[in-house]
Every structure is written in C-alpha cells, then in structure tokens.
Design a protein around this motif. Sequence first.
Motif, PDB file in Angstrom:
ATOM      1  N   ILE A  69       0.829  -1.210   0.000  1.00 39.18           N
ATOM      2  CA  ILE A  69       0.000   0.000   0.000  1.00 39.18           C
ATOM      3  C   ILE A  69       0.859   1.255   0.000  1.00 39.18           C
ATOM      4  O   ILE A  69       0.593   2.201  -0.752  1.00 39.18           O
ATOM      5  CB  ILE A  69      -0.948  -0.005   1.223  1.00 39.18           C
ATOM      6  N   TYR A  70       1.897   1.282   0.821  1.00 39.75           N
ATOM      7  CA  TYR A  70       2.690   2.491   0.981  1.00 39.75           C
ATOM      8  C   TYR A  70       3.871   2.612   0.022  1.00 39.75           C
ATOM      9  O   TYR A  70       4.370   3.710  -0.193  1.00 39.75           O
ATOM     10  CB  TYR A  70       3.202   2.606   2.425  1.00 39.75           C
ATOM     11  N   LEU A 115      10.173  -6.195   4.589  1.00 37.16           N
ATOM     12  CA  LEU A 115       8.802  -5.695   4.427  1.00 37.16           C
ATOM     13  C   LEU A 115       8.411  -4.796   5.583  1.00 37.16           C
ATOM     14  O   LEU A 115       7.835  -3.719   5.388  1.00 37.16           O
ATOM     15  CB  LEU A 115       7.821  -6.871   4.305  1.00 37.16           C
ATOM     16  N   TRP A 116       8.724  -5.214   6.810  1.00 38.78           N
ATOM     17  CA  TRP A 116       8.340  -4.453   7.994  1.00 38.78           C
ATOM     18  C   TRP A 116       9.066  -3.111   8.048  1.00 38.78           C
ATOM     19  O   TRP A 116       8.450  -2.073   8.273  1.00 38.78           O
ATOM     20  CB  TRP A 116       8.616  -5.279   9.258  1.00 38.78           C
ATOM     21  N   VAL A 117      10.379  -3.143   7.840  1.00 35.93           N
ATOM     22  CA  VAL A 117      11.162  -1.906   7.879  1.00 35.93           C
ATOM     23  C   VAL A 117      10.716  -0.968   6.760  1.00 35.93           C
ATOM     24  O   VAL A 117      10.561   0.244   6.981  1.00 35.93           O
ATOM     25  CB  VAL A 117      12.676  -2.209   7.798  1.00 35.93           C
ATOM     26  N   GLY A 118      10.503  -1.502   5.582  1.00 35.78           N
ATOM     27  CA  GLY A 118      10.040  -0.668   4.477  1.00 35.78           C
ATOM     28  C   GLY A 118       8.695  -0.028   4.758  1.00 35.78           C
ATOM     29  O   GLY A 118       8.512   1.170   4.530  1.00 35.78           O
ATOM     30  N   LEU A 120       7.285   0.461   7.732  1.00 38.16           N
ATOM     31  CA  LEU A 120       7.444   1.415   8.829  1.00 38.16           C
ATOM     32  C   LEU A 120       8.051   2.715   8.334  1.00 38.16           C
ATOM     33  O   LEU A 120       7.558   3.795   8.653  1.00 38.16           O
ATOM     34  CB  LEU A 120       8.305   0.810   9.941  1.00 38.16           C
ATOM     35  N   GLY A 121       9.097   2.610   7.541  1.00 39.58           N
ATOM     36  CA  GLY A 121       9.737   3.810   7.011  1.00 39.58           C
ATOM     37  C   GLY A 121       8.787   4.647   6.175  1.00 39.58           C
ATOM     38  O   GLY A 121       8.737   5.870   6.294  1.00 39.58           O
ATOM     39  N   ALA A 122       8.001   3.984   5.335  1.00 40.47           N
ATOM     40  CA  ALA A 122       7.066   4.715   4.473  1.00 40.47           C
ATOM     41  C   ALA A 122       5.958   5.378   5.287  1.00 40.47           C
ATOM     42  O   ALA A 122       5.577   6.521   4.995  1.00 40.47           O
ATOM     43  CB  ALA A 122       6.465   3.751   3.443  1.00 40.47           C
ATOM     44  N   VAL A 123       5.471   4.704   6.302  1.00 33.52           N
ATOM     45  CA  VAL A 123       4.423   5.290   7.153  1.00 33.52           C
ATOM     46  C   VAL A 123       4.980   6.495   7.907  1.00 33.52           C
ATOM     47  O   VAL A 123       4.360   7.564   7.948  1.00 33.52           O
ATOM     48  CB  VAL A 123       3.839   4.229   8.115  1.00 33.52           C
TER      49      VAL A 123
END
Length: 129
Positions: A69-70, A115-118, A120-123
């Motif tokens: 999504i992000y 996936l999680w770091v990406g 989180l970073g985008a949010v």
Amino acid sequence: MYHLTALVTLLAIAFYFFTAINVSRSRDKTGVKVPAMSGHPDFERAFRIQMNTLEWMPIFLPALWLFAIYISDAIAAGIGVVWIIGRIVYLVGYSKAAAKRGTGFAIQALAAIALWVGALGAVVLRLVK
C-alpha cells in the motif's frame, strides 16, 4: 489494485495449508495419534514447521500489505515470494534435521524484516511530511 500482493497472500496461505496436510500425513506415517503433540521426531519436526509458519504469518502478512500500500505492489510481491521460498527451504531442511533449518529461516526472516522496515519507514515518512 494490489493483484500481485493478493496472489502472494494466496500462495502463502496455500503453503500454510500444505504444512497442515504434511502434519496429518506425518501423523499417519509415524503413528502419532490425535491429540498427542509429540512422540516421533519426524512428526515433531513436521508439526514445528507448521507452527513456525503460523507464528510468522502475523508478522509477514500485515507487513506485506502495508509495504504494498505504501511503497509498491510489485516490490512487496517480489519480497513476498522470497519469504515463501524461504519457508520452502526451511521446510525441506527441517524435514531432514532440526540443524538444517537455519538457511530457510534466515531467508524468510530477512524478507519479513525488509517488508516491515520498508512499511514502517514509508508510514513514518508520510507522518512527518
């Protein structure tokens, strides 16, 4: 639309379903009767493969979708395929011996972390804009 991520989600669920069938087959092969959760090393490894996959799904699936999504549907799906490959390598290795599960575990863990770091970073980036 997130067609690629949806497809990877369905493939991950199909893989999990396969692990459940594998546990059932292992029960039959080793004679471990329901509701026993231990008794034969081959069964115990099959059961741990299924349970470890289940333990990682709540980490993997939300991170997969938030990344899609992000950031990008295609990149999320690509990393998601790597996660599934890691789970398959984990299954093959762990089925032979507990000591052989490390490579598959590392592959899927790195994919899930990416996936999680990406995500989180985008949010966070959107929150501070």
